[in-house]
Design a protein around this motif. Structure first.
Motif, PDB file in Angstrom:
ATOM      1  N   TRP A   1       0.867  -1.174   0.000  1.00  0.00           N
ATOM      2  CA  TRP A   1       0.000   0.000   0.000  1.00  0.00           C
ATOM      3  C   TRP A   1       0.905   1.225   0.000  1.00  0.00           C
ATOM      4  O   TRP A   1       1.832   1.326   0.793  1.00  0.00           O
ATOM      5  N   THR A   2       0.643   2.147  -0.904  1.00  0.00           N
ATOM      6  CA  THR A   2       1.438   3.364  -0.911  1.00  0.00           C
ATOM      7  C   THR A   2       0.582   4.519  -0.407  1.00  0.00           C
ATOM      8  O   THR A   2       0.559   4.793   0.776  1.00  0.00           O
ATOM      9  N   ASP A   3      -0.167   5.173  -1.272  1.00  0.00           N
ATOM     10  CA  ASP A   3      -1.024   6.251  -0.766  1.00  0.00           C
ATOM     11  C   ASP A   3      -2.335   6.378  -1.508  1.00  0.00           C
ATOM     12  O   ASP A   3      -3.152   7.204  -1.168  1.00  0.00           O
ATOM     13  N   SER A   4      -2.576   5.558  -2.479  1.00  0.00           N
ATOM     14  CA  SER A   4      -3.774   5.687  -3.282  1.00  0.00           C
ATOM     15  C   SER A   4      -4.933   4.877  -2.694  1.00  0.00           C
ATOM     16  O   SER A   4      -4.932   3.656  -2.733  1.00  0.00           O
ATOM     17  N   GLY A   5      -5.893   5.570  -2.123  1.00  0.00           N
ATOM     18  CA  GLY A   5      -7.091   4.922  -1.624  1.00  0.00           C
ATOM     19  C   GLY A   5      -6.897   4.050  -0.400  1.00  0.00           C
ATOM     20  O   GLY A   5      -7.715   3.174  -0.129  1.00  0.00           O
ATOM     21  N   ILE A   6      -5.834   4.289   0.386  1.00  0.00           N
ATOM     22  CA  ILE A   6      -5.597   3.406   1.523  1.00  0.00           C
ATOM     23  C   ILE A   6      -6.674   3.526   2.586  1.00  0.00           C
ATOM     24  O   ILE A   6      -6.895   2.590   3.340  1.00  0.00           O
ATOM     25  N   GLU A   7      -7.368   4.650   2.625  1.00  0.00           N
ATOM     26  CA  GLU A   7      -8.399   4.837   3.635  1.00  0.00           C
ATOM     27  C   GLU A   7      -9.540   3.825   3.481  1.00  0.00           C
ATOM     28  O   GLU A   7     -10.187   3.469   4.445  1.00  0.00           O
TER      29      GLU A   7
ATOM     30  N   GLY B   1      11.426   0.019   8.006  1.00  0.00           N
ATOM     31  CA  GLY B   1      12.002   1.208   8.610  1.00  0.00           C
ATOM     32  C   GLY B   1      11.988   2.454   7.747  1.00  0.00           C
ATOM     33  O   GLY B   1      11.506   2.460   6.621  1.00  0.00           O
ATOM     34  N   GLY B   2      12.532   3.490   8.317  1.00  0.00           N
ATOM     35  CA  GLY B   2      12.588   4.819   7.730  1.00  0.00           C
ATOM     36  C   GLY B   2      12.512   5.818   8.870  1.00  0.00           C
ATOM     37  O   GLY B   2      13.028   5.566   9.953  1.00  0.00           O
ATOM     38  N   ASN B   3      11.818   6.911   8.673  1.00  0.00           N
ATOM     39  CA  ASN B   3      11.673   7.930   9.708  1.00  0.00           C
ATOM     40  C   ASN B   3      10.458   7.606  10.578  1.00  0.00           C
ATOM     41  O   ASN B   3       9.333   7.533  10.090  1.00  0.00           O
ATOM     42  N   THR B   4      10.682   7.429  11.861  1.00  0.00           N
ATOM     43  CA  THR B   4       9.627   7.023  12.790  1.00  0.00           C
ATOM     44  C   THR B   4       8.540   8.083  12.922  1.00  0.00           C
ATOM     45  O   THR B   4       7.351   7.756  13.039  1.00  0.00           O
ATOM     46  N   PHE B   5       8.907   9.349  12.905  1.00  0.00           N
ATOM     47  CA  PHE B   5       7.918  10.416  13.036  1.00  0.00           C
ATOM     48  C   PHE B   5       7.030  10.499  11.792  1.00  0.00           C
ATOM     49  O   PHE B   5       5.808  10.663  11.897  1.00  0.00           O
ATOM     50  N   THR B   6       7.650  10.366  10.624  1.00  0.00           N
ATOM     51  CA  THR B   6       6.885  10.335   9.376  1.00  0.00           C
ATOM     52  C   THR B   6       5.917   9.162   9.390  1.00  0.00           C
ATOM     53  O   THR B   6       4.745   9.299   9.019  1.00  0.00           O
ATOM     54  N   LEU B   7       6.391   8.009   9.831  1.00  0.00           N
ATOM     55  CA  LEU B   7       5.559   6.811   9.880  1.00  0.00           C
ATOM     56  C   LEU B   7       4.337   7.019  10.771  1.00  0.00           C
ATOM     57  O   LEU B   7       3.203   6.769  10.346  1.00  0.00           O
ATOM     58  N   LEU B   8       4.542   7.465  11.997  1.00  0.00           N
ATOM     59  CA  LEU B   8       3.411   7.655  12.906  1.00  0.00           C
ATOM     60  C   LEU B   8       2.438   8.694  12.357  1.00  0.00           C
ATOM     61  O   LEU B   8       1.218   8.499  12.409  1.00  0.00           O
TER      62      LEU B   8
ATOM     63  N   SER C   1      -2.832   9.917  10.154  1.00  0.00           N
ATOM     64  CA  SER C   1      -3.614  10.764   9.229  1.00  0.00           C
ATOM     65  C   SER C   1      -4.428   9.955   8.230  1.00  0.00           C
ATOM     66  O   SER C   1      -5.428  10.440   7.717  1.00  0.00           O
ATOM     67  N   THR C   2      -4.028   8.722   7.963  1.00  0.00           N
ATOM     68  CA  THR C   2      -4.773   7.880   7.028  1.00  0.00           C
ATOM     69  C   THR C   2      -5.759   6.944   7.720  1.00  0.00           C
ATOM     70  O   THR C   2      -6.506   6.238   7.054  1.00  0.00           O
ATOM     71  N   GLY C   3      -5.732   6.899   9.036  1.00  0.00           N
ATOM     72  CA  GLY C   3      -6.594   5.979   9.769  1.00  0.00           C
ATOM     73  C   GLY C   3      -6.019   4.576   9.888  1.00  0.00           C
ATOM     74  O   GLY C   3      -6.670   3.678  10.426  1.00  0.00           O
ATOM     75  N   LEU C   4      -4.798   4.381   9.389  1.00  0.00           N
ATOM     76  CA  LEU C   4      -4.209   3.041   9.422  1.00  0.00           C
ATOM     77  C   LEU C   4      -3.795   2.603  10.827  1.00  0.00           C
ATOM     78  O   LEU C   4      -3.778   1.404  11.109  1.00  0.00           O
ATOM     79  N   LEU C   5      -3.496   3.536  11.719  1.00  0.00           N
ATOM     80  CA  LEU C   5      -3.149   3.149  13.082  1.00  0.00           C
ATOM     81  C   LEU C   5      -4.366   2.494  13.747  1.00  0.00           C
ATOM     82  O   LEU C   5      -4.246   1.460  14.395  1.00  0.00           O
TER      83      LEU C   5
END
Length: 147
Positions: free
Chosen positions: A65-71, A85-92, A97-101
């Motif tokens: 999943w990237t960013d298209s229609g993930i909601e 991994g990557g940037n933890t702040f960006t990830l959270l 913001s997408t409702g994935l959490l």
């Protein structure tokens, strides 16, 4: 929480192999969430690396999943959510913001499995504040509460 959470260090595929043998089973359906990267190009690189590294495990499918229609997406039929991994702040920030959490919490409550590598492992904890020693908070999060 009923599900299982596997926390990796974000090392090489060889270093992660003992954990991956527990987390990923032959014929599993896996979805990769590369949201610890801010750009599509970096997300695609993360996806390509994970797909290649997971090849030996005989997975039935590896979706990303990237960013298209993930909601609108659901996790029914997914055996493992993989958050590299990557940037933890960006990830959270992205997961919130997408409702994935929220979706991830429900998935784990229903017995799903999560593999978190590096930033993905930190987000699986109660708070990501410790990540400030490794990652810049470019998204300006003040609430660092996580999964």
């Amino acid at each position: 929480m009923v599900g299982k959470v596997y926390l990796g260090g974000g090392g090489s595929s060889e270093q992660e192999a003992p954990l991956w043998r527990e987390a990923f089973h032959a014929d599993d359906s896996v979805v990769i969430w590369p949201f610890a990267h801010a750009t599509i190009g970096a997300r695609e690189s993360s996806i390509a690396w994970m797909r290649n590294a997971l090849t030996p495990y005989g997975l039935r499918s590896v979706e990303a999943w990237t960013d298209s229609g993930i909601e609108e997406r659901v996790l029914s039929g997914v055996d493992v959510v993989c958050i590299p991994g990557g940037n933890t702040f960006t990830l959270l920030h992205e997961l919130r913001s997408t409702g994935l959490l929220r979706l991830l919490r429900e998935y784990l409550r229903d017995g799903g499995r999560l593999y978190g590598g590096s930033a993905g492992a930190v987000v699986a904890g109660a708070d990501i504040g410790i990540a400030v020693v490794a990652d810049p908070n470019d998204v300006g999060l003040s609430d660092t509460g996580a999964l």
